[in-house]
Design a protein around this motif. Structure first.
Motif, PDB file in Angstrom:
ATOM      1  N   LEU A 154       0.882  -1.368   0.251  1.00  0.00           N
ATOM      2  CA  LEU A 154      -0.101   0.026   0.105  1.00  0.00           C
ATOM      3  C   LEU A 154       0.901   1.034   0.051  1.00  0.00           C
ATOM      4  O   LEU A 154       0.560   2.050  -0.672  1.00  0.00           O
ATOM      5  N   VAL A 155       1.940   1.088   0.736  1.00  0.00           N
ATOM      6  CA  VAL A 155       2.720   2.492   0.735  1.00  0.00           C
ATOM      7  C   VAL A 155       3.525   2.517  -0.648  1.00  0.00           C
ATOM      8  O   VAL A 155       3.669   3.527  -0.871  1.00  0.00           O
ATOM      9  N   ALA A 156       3.984   1.482  -0.985  1.00  0.00           N
ATOM     10  CA  ALA A 156       4.608   1.399  -2.576  1.00  0.00           C
ATOM     11  C   ALA A 156       3.515   1.988  -3.285  1.00  0.00           C
ATOM     12  O   ALA A 156       3.891   2.946  -4.294  1.00  0.00           O
ATOM     13  N   ALA A 157       2.353   1.721  -3.336  1.00  0.00           N
ATOM     14  CA  ALA A 157       1.141   2.237  -4.295  1.00  0.00           C
ATOM     15  C   ALA A 157       1.009   3.650  -4.021  1.00  0.00           C
ATOM     16  O   ALA A 157       0.757   4.718  -4.882  1.00  0.00           O
ATOM     17  N   PHE A 158       1.101   4.099  -2.684  1.00  0.00           N
ATOM     18  CA  PHE A 158       1.106   5.405  -2.488  1.00  0.00           C
ATOM     19  C   PHE A 158       2.187   6.205  -3.217  1.00  0.00           C
ATOM     20  O   PHE A 158       2.000   7.438  -3.822  1.00  0.00           O
ATOM     21  N   GLN A 159       3.291   5.759  -2.949  1.00  0.00           N
ATOM     22  CA  GLN A 159       4.319   6.421  -3.549  1.00  0.00           C
ATOM     23  C   GLN A 159       4.328   6.588  -5.024  1.00  0.00           C
ATOM     24  O   GLN A 159       4.898   7.478  -5.561  1.00  0.00           O
ATOM     25  N   ARG A 209      -3.885   0.634  -5.728  1.00  0.00           N
ATOM     26  CA  ARG A 209      -4.137   2.247  -6.019  1.00  0.00           C
ATOM     27  C   ARG A 209      -5.586   2.605  -5.702  1.00  0.00           C
ATOM     28  O   ARG A 209      -5.713   3.714  -5.109  1.00  0.00           O
ATOM     29  N   ALA A 210      -6.507   1.574  -5.893  1.00  0.00           N
ATOM     30  CA  ALA A 210      -7.881   2.090  -5.533  1.00  0.00           C
ATOM     31  C   ALA A 210      -8.018   2.033  -4.050  1.00  0.00           C
ATOM     32  O   ALA A 210      -8.758   3.116  -3.737  1.00  0.00           O
ATOM     33  N   PHE A 211      -7.579   1.464  -3.370  1.00  0.00           N
ATOM     34  CA  PHE A 211      -7.537   1.546  -1.875  1.00  0.00           C
ATOM     35  C   PHE A 211      -6.961   2.964  -1.304  1.00  0.00           C
ATOM     36  O   PHE A 211      -7.320   3.422  -0.556  1.00  0.00           O
ATOM     37  N   VAL A 212      -5.771   3.009  -2.194  1.00  0.00           N
ATOM     38  CA  VAL A 212      -5.078   4.343  -1.425  1.00  0.00           C
ATOM     39  C   VAL A 212      -5.985   5.614  -1.990  1.00  0.00           C
ATOM     40  O   VAL A 212      -6.129   6.448  -1.139  1.00  0.00           O
ATOM     41  N   PHE A 213      -6.478   5.632  -3.033  1.00  0.00           N
ATOM     42  CA  PHE A 213      -7.262   6.729  -3.432  1.00  0.00           C
ATOM     43  C   PHE A 213      -8.724   6.592  -2.581  1.00  0.00           C
ATOM     44  O   PHE A 213      -9.338   7.740  -2.182  1.00  0.00           O
ATOM     45  N   ARG A 214      -9.129   5.495  -2.244  1.00  0.00           N
ATOM     46  CA  ARG A 214     -10.446   5.449  -1.360  1.00  0.00           C
ATOM     47  C   ARG A 214     -10.161   5.985  -0.060  1.00  0.00           C
ATOM     48  O   ARG A 214     -10.969   6.797   0.644  1.00  0.00           O
ATOM     49  N   HIS A 228       1.923   6.700  -6.984  1.00  0.00           N
ATOM     50  CA  HIS A 228       0.783   7.414  -7.558  1.00  0.00           C
ATOM     51  C   HIS A 228       0.906   8.789  -6.757  1.00  0.00           C
ATOM     52  O   HIS A 228      -0.277   9.386  -6.839  1.00  0.00           O
ATOM     53  N   TYR A 229       1.532   9.148  -6.133  1.00  0.00           N
ATOM     54  CA  TYR A 229       1.617  10.440  -5.214  1.00  0.00           C
ATOM     55  C   TYR A 229       1.460  11.654  -5.925  1.00  0.00           C
ATOM     56  O   TYR A 229       0.349  12.360  -5.555  1.00  0.00           O
ATOM     57  N   ASP A 230       1.976  12.049  -7.167  1.00  0.00           N
ATOM     58  CA  ASP A 230       1.376  13.196  -7.800  1.00  0.00           C
ATOM     59  C   ASP A 230      -0.045  13.161  -8.241  1.00  0.00           C
ATOM     60  O   ASP A 230      -0.524  14.189  -7.909  1.00  0.00           O
ATOM     61  N   GLU A 231      -0.283  12.021  -8.585  1.00  0.00           N
ATOM     62  CA  GLU A 231      -1.736  12.029  -9.145  1.00  0.00           C
ATOM     63  C   GLU A 231      -2.570  11.986  -7.925  1.00  0.00           C
ATOM     64  O   GLU A 231      -3.710  12.775  -8.115  1.00  0.00           O
ATOM     65  N   LEU A 232      -2.341  11.542  -6.800  1.00  0.00           N
ATOM     66  CA  LEU A 232      -3.179  11.584  -5.559  1.00  0.00           C
ATOM     67  C   LEU A 232      -3.173  12.975  -5.176  1.00  0.00           C
ATOM     68  O   LEU A 232      -4.260  13.425  -4.822  1.00  0.00           O
ATOM     69  N   LEU A 233      -2.096  13.821  -5.093  1.00  0.00           N
ATOM     70  CA  LEU A 233      -2.086  15.263  -4.878  1.00  0.00           C
ATOM     71  C   LEU A 233      -3.098  15.954  -5.783  1.00  0.00           C
ATOM     72  O   LEU A 233      -3.807  16.910  -5.106  1.00  0.00           O
ATOM     73  N   ARG A 234      -3.043  15.687  -7.036  1.00  0.00           N
ATOM     74  CA  ARG A 234      -4.044  16.557  -7.977  1.00  0.00           C
ATOM     75  C   ARG A 234      -5.592  16.244  -7.580  1.00  0.00           C
ATOM     76  O   ARG A 234      -6.362  17.013  -7.210  1.00  0.00           O
ATOM     77  N   PHE A 235      -5.781  14.852  -7.347  1.00  0.00           N
ATOM     78  CA  PHE A 235      -7.045  14.336  -6.844  1.00  0.00           C
ATOM     79  C   PHE A 235      -7.422  15.024  -5.534  1.00  0.00           C
ATOM     80  O   PHE A 235      -8.749  15.741  -5.571  1.00  0.00           O
ATOM     81  N   LEU A 236      -6.735  15.316  -4.733  1.00  0.00           N
ATOM     82  CA  LEU A 236      -6.901  15.867  -3.420  1.00  0.00           C
ATOM     83  C   LEU A 236      -7.087  17.283  -3.647  1.00  0.00           C
ATOM     84  O   LEU A 236      -8.183  18.010  -2.836  1.00  0.00           O
ATOM     85  N   ALA A 237      -6.257  17.935  -4.267  1.00  0.00           N
ATOM     86  CA  ALA A 237      -6.352  19.463  -4.520  1.00  0.00           C
ATOM     87  C   ALA A 237      -7.764  19.799  -5.185  1.00  0.00           C
ATOM     88  O   ALA A 237      -8.274  20.958  -4.831  1.00  0.00           O
ATOM     89  N   ARG A 238      -8.287  18.979  -5.878  1.00  0.00           N
ATOM     90  CA  ARG A 238      -9.732  19.231  -6.734  1.00  0.00           C
ATOM     91  C   ARG A 238     -10.748  19.188  -5.682  1.00  0.00           C
ATOM     92  O   ARG A 238     -11.455  19.841  -5.578  1.00  0.00           O
ATOM     93  N   ARG A 239     -10.550  18.217  -4.665  1.00  0.00           N
ATOM     94  CA  ARG A 239     -11.497  18.086  -3.728  1.00  0.00           C
ATOM     95  C   ARG A 239     -11.748  19.162  -2.585  1.00  0.00           C
ATOM     96  O   ARG A 239     -12.682  19.387  -2.121  1.00  0.00           O
ATOM     97  N   LEU A 240     -10.291  19.411  -2.246  1.00  0.00           N
ATOM     98  CA  LEU A 240     -10.079  20.342  -1.270  1.00  0.00           C
ATOM     99  C   LEU A 240      -9.853  21.854  -1.344  1.00  0.00           C
ATOM    100  O   LEU A 240     -10.013  22.711  -0.724  1.00  0.00           O
TER     101      LEU A 240
END
Length: 187
Positions: free
Chosen positions: A9-14, A59-64, A16-28
């Motif tokens: 899970l940590v490896a998936a986080f790392q 990846r889906a778990f990290v984004f969830r 997809h980190y940039d993609e995750l930041l963009r996802f969160l920035a859109r939400r927040l």
């Protein structure tokens, strides 16, 4: 791809980190808040899956997890805004008590008025107080003082002139010093 270990899970986080930041920035709404929630996501992922349950799509778990934390963050913002609005509404209520300066001026004005009333002859002072403070009619005052109604009117006029002069001499202008019941009359 099956990943059962938190390291996956940590490896998936790392990965997809940039993609995750963009996802969160859109939400927040801001990159700073997105970074804070991403950090919370990382902490949550390092403790996730300790029971050994299988995670099929890391990846889906990290984004969830990140999406749920973003929802929690927005709810906290809403509660903070409600608390802030309530606090601001409470501070907008005016204090009915007069300021210290206004209280001092009123006490001084009353002292001057009391002094002016003491200088009046007894019948003149009584006629004014019975009219303005007790709210009696000229007829009732005339009976009580044993004088005519026209004399009561003269007494009250004399008392008002005297009080206005005294308050005016003290720089008060004599405006509205002693309105009687129901707002009748002014000194």
């Amino acid at each position: 791809m099956t990943e059962a270990m938190p390291n996956g899970l940590v490896a998936a986080f790392q990965a997809h980190y940039d993609e995750l930041l963009r996802f969160l920035a859109r939400r927040l709404g801001t990159a700073e808040r997105a970074a804070d929630v991403a950090q919370d996501t990382y902490l949550r992922l390092t403790t996730a899956n300790k029971g050994g349950d299988e995670v099929r799509d890391a990846r889906a778990f990290v984004f969830r997890v990140a999406g749920n934390l973003a929802i929690d963050e927005r709810r906290r913002d809403g509660r903070r805004a409600d608390v802030q609005a309530t606090a601001e509404a409470g501070s907008a209520v005016p204090d009915p008590a007069p300021s210290a300066e206004a209280g001092l001026l009123q006490r001084e004005r009353l002292r001057l008025l009391d002094s002016a009333l003491e200088e009046l002859p007894a019948n003149v002072r009584s006629a004014l107080l019975l009219s303005r403070v007790d709210g009696l009619t000229h007829v009732a005052i005339a009976r009580r003082l044993g004088v005519s109604e026209s004399m009561v009117a003269k007494y009250i006029a004399q008392a008002l002139r005297h009080c206005r002069r005294r308050l005016g001499a003290a720089g008060e202008g004599g405006r509205g010093a002693a309105a009687g019941p129901a707002g009748r009359g002014r000194l």
